[in-house]
Structures are given as C-alpha cells and as structure tokens.
Design a protein around this motif. Structure first.
Motif, PDB file in Angstrom:
ATOM      1  N   GLN A 120      -4.398   6.142  -0.105  1.00 44.94           N
ATOM      2  CA  GLN A 120      -3.845   5.149  -0.004  1.00 44.94           C
ATOM      3  C   GLN A 120      -3.943   4.232  -1.512  1.00 44.94           C
ATOM      4  O   GLN A 120      -5.257   4.074  -1.843  1.00 44.94           O
ATOM      5  CB  GLN A 120      -4.351   4.338   0.964  1.00 44.94           C
ATOM      6  CG  GLN A 120      -3.829   2.870   1.259  1.00 44.94           C
ATOM      7  CD  GLN A 120      -4.624   1.896   2.226  1.00 44.94           C
ATOM      8  OE1 GLN A 120      -5.773   2.758   2.861  1.00 44.94           O
ATOM      9  NE2 GLN A 120      -4.293   0.978   2.329  1.00 44.94           N
ATOM     10  N   ALA A 160      -8.408   6.774  -5.123  1.00 44.17           N
ATOM     11  CA  ALA A 160      -7.811   6.969  -3.695  1.00 44.17           C
ATOM     12  C   ALA A 160      -7.517   8.524  -3.376  1.00 44.17           C
ATOM     13  O   ALA A 160      -7.551   8.941  -2.366  1.00 44.17           O
ATOM     14  CB  ALA A 160      -6.613   6.353  -3.435  1.00 44.17           C
ATOM     15  N   TRP A 202       1.246   5.295   0.271  1.00 41.00           N
ATOM     16  CA  TRP A 202       0.698   6.166   0.632  1.00 41.00           C
ATOM     17  C   TRP A 202       1.216   7.354   0.207  1.00 41.00           C
ATOM     18  O   TRP A 202       2.269   7.745   0.267  1.00 41.00           O
ATOM     19  CB  TRP A 202       0.808   6.320   2.343  1.00 41.00           C
ATOM     20  CG  TRP A 202       0.148   5.142   2.979  1.00 41.00           C
ATOM     21  CD1 TRP A 202       0.660   4.075   3.248  1.00 41.00           C
ATOM     22  CD2 TRP A 202      -1.086   5.242   3.478  1.00 41.00           C
ATOM     23  NE1 TRP A 202      -0.196   3.093   4.040  1.00 41.00           N
ATOM     24  CE2 TRP A 202      -1.365   3.735   4.124  1.00 41.00           C
ATOM     25  CE3 TRP A 202      -2.088   6.049   3.526  1.00 41.00           C
ATOM     26  CZ2 TRP A 202      -2.381   3.273   4.580  1.00 41.00           C
ATOM     27  CZ3 TRP A 202      -3.488   5.704   4.268  1.00 41.00           C
ATOM     28  CH2 TRP A 202      -3.553   4.216   5.016  1.00 41.00           C
ATOM     29  N   HIS A 213       0.872  -1.314   0.067  1.00 44.21           N
ATOM     30  CA  HIS A 213       0.056  -0.026   0.117  1.00 44.21           C
ATOM     31  C   HIS A 213       0.751   1.241  -0.121  1.00 44.21           C
ATOM     32  O   HIS A 213       1.627   1.497   1.069  1.00 44.21           O
ATOM     33  CB  HIS A 213      -1.062  -0.068   1.143  1.00 44.21           C
ATOM     34  CG  HIS A 213      -1.934  -1.122   1.045  1.00 44.21           C
ATOM     35  ND1 HIS A 213      -3.285  -0.863   0.548  1.00 44.21           N
ATOM     36  CD2 HIS A 213      -1.968  -2.337   1.603  1.00 44.21           C
ATOM     37  CE1 HIS A 213      -4.013  -2.120   0.576  1.00 44.21           C
ATOM     38  NE2 HIS A 213      -3.078  -2.950   1.277  1.00 44.21           N
ATOM     39  N   LYS A 223       9.477   5.703  -0.350  1.00 48.78           N
ATOM     40  CA  LYS A 223       8.342   4.895   0.144  1.00 48.78           C
ATOM     41  C   LYS A 223       8.139   3.447  -0.567  1.00 48.78           C
ATOM     42  O   LYS A 223       7.582   2.782   0.082  1.00 48.78           O
ATOM     43  CB  LYS A 223       6.986   5.783  -0.128  1.00 48.78           C
ATOM     44  CG  LYS A 223       6.762   7.222   0.830  1.00 48.78           C
ATOM     45  CD  LYS A 223       5.677   7.663   0.503  1.00 48.78           C
ATOM     46  CE  LYS A 223       5.627   8.933   1.133  1.00 48.78           C
ATOM     47  NZ  LYS A 223       4.196   9.557   1.020  1.00 48.78           N
TER      48      LYS A 223
END
Length: 112
Positions: A60, A52, A12, A10, A99
């Motif tokens: 997300q 999202a 973000w 996932h 990330k």
C-alpha cells in the motif's frame, strides 16, 4: 503527518506492479528534461514503495496529489514506450494505470 498532509490516495500494488512503478519512476528521474520539482517527488514515491514492499503480499503506497500525478506520468510514459511484443509488461502497466484516477483528474493536479 497532520490532517492537511494526509495522502489523498492509496495505491495498492502487487509485487510485479511495484517493480514496474519503480522502474518507470527511475526512468523519469534519469530524464534530464524534467523540471527539478519532479525528481524529489519521484524519489519520495520510490522510498514509499520500498518501505511498503518490504512485507509479503500487496504493498500500500500512500500518495499525495502531486505524487499521484508523477506516478501516473511515469507509468503512462513507460506504457506508451512499450511495444506490442512486450505484452506482459504492457499488461502490468495497464493494471497500474487502471488503479489510478483518469487522465483528466491528473491534468487538473498542479505541481508547485
């Protein structure tokens, strides 16, 4: 989605990061050198980002391993193409890359 198709990751994304990922994916789609399986994956990711990002705050974005690899590839290509003078854009792209799992992990993912 069943257990076998649940996303593995996932991502973000802040609003500026979501825009940067969408731009990177659109550039990847527009590049005719890429294999046909890449474009549908990139379009799926774009749809997930759009869905999202509709609400306030952080988006997300669920990604399967191949989608994660495509996202990393698109963002890394865009990062590599930016110049030092584009510091703000490079900072956003670097945050996104930070990330995601590292390049060695990405290389291990196969796209069928």
């Amino acid at each position: 989605m069943g257990p076998a198709s649940d996303p593995a990751f996932h991502l973000w994304l802040e609003e500026d990061e979501a825009r940067a990922v969408a731009t990177a994916l659109n550039l990847l789609i527009a590049d005719e050198r890429h294999e046909p399986p890449i474009r549908p994956l990139a379009r799926e990711i774009l749809a997930s980002i759009e869905a999202a990002a509709g609400g306030p705050g952080v988006a997300q974005v669920p990604l399967s391993p191949p989608q994660m690899k495509i996202t990393h590839t698109a963002v890394k290509l865009m990062f590599d193409d930016t110049q030092r003078e584009q510091g703000e854009e490079r900072d956003v792209l670097r945050r996104i890359l930070d990330k995601l799992p590292d390049e060695h992990t990405m290389r291990a993912i196969e796209i069928e």
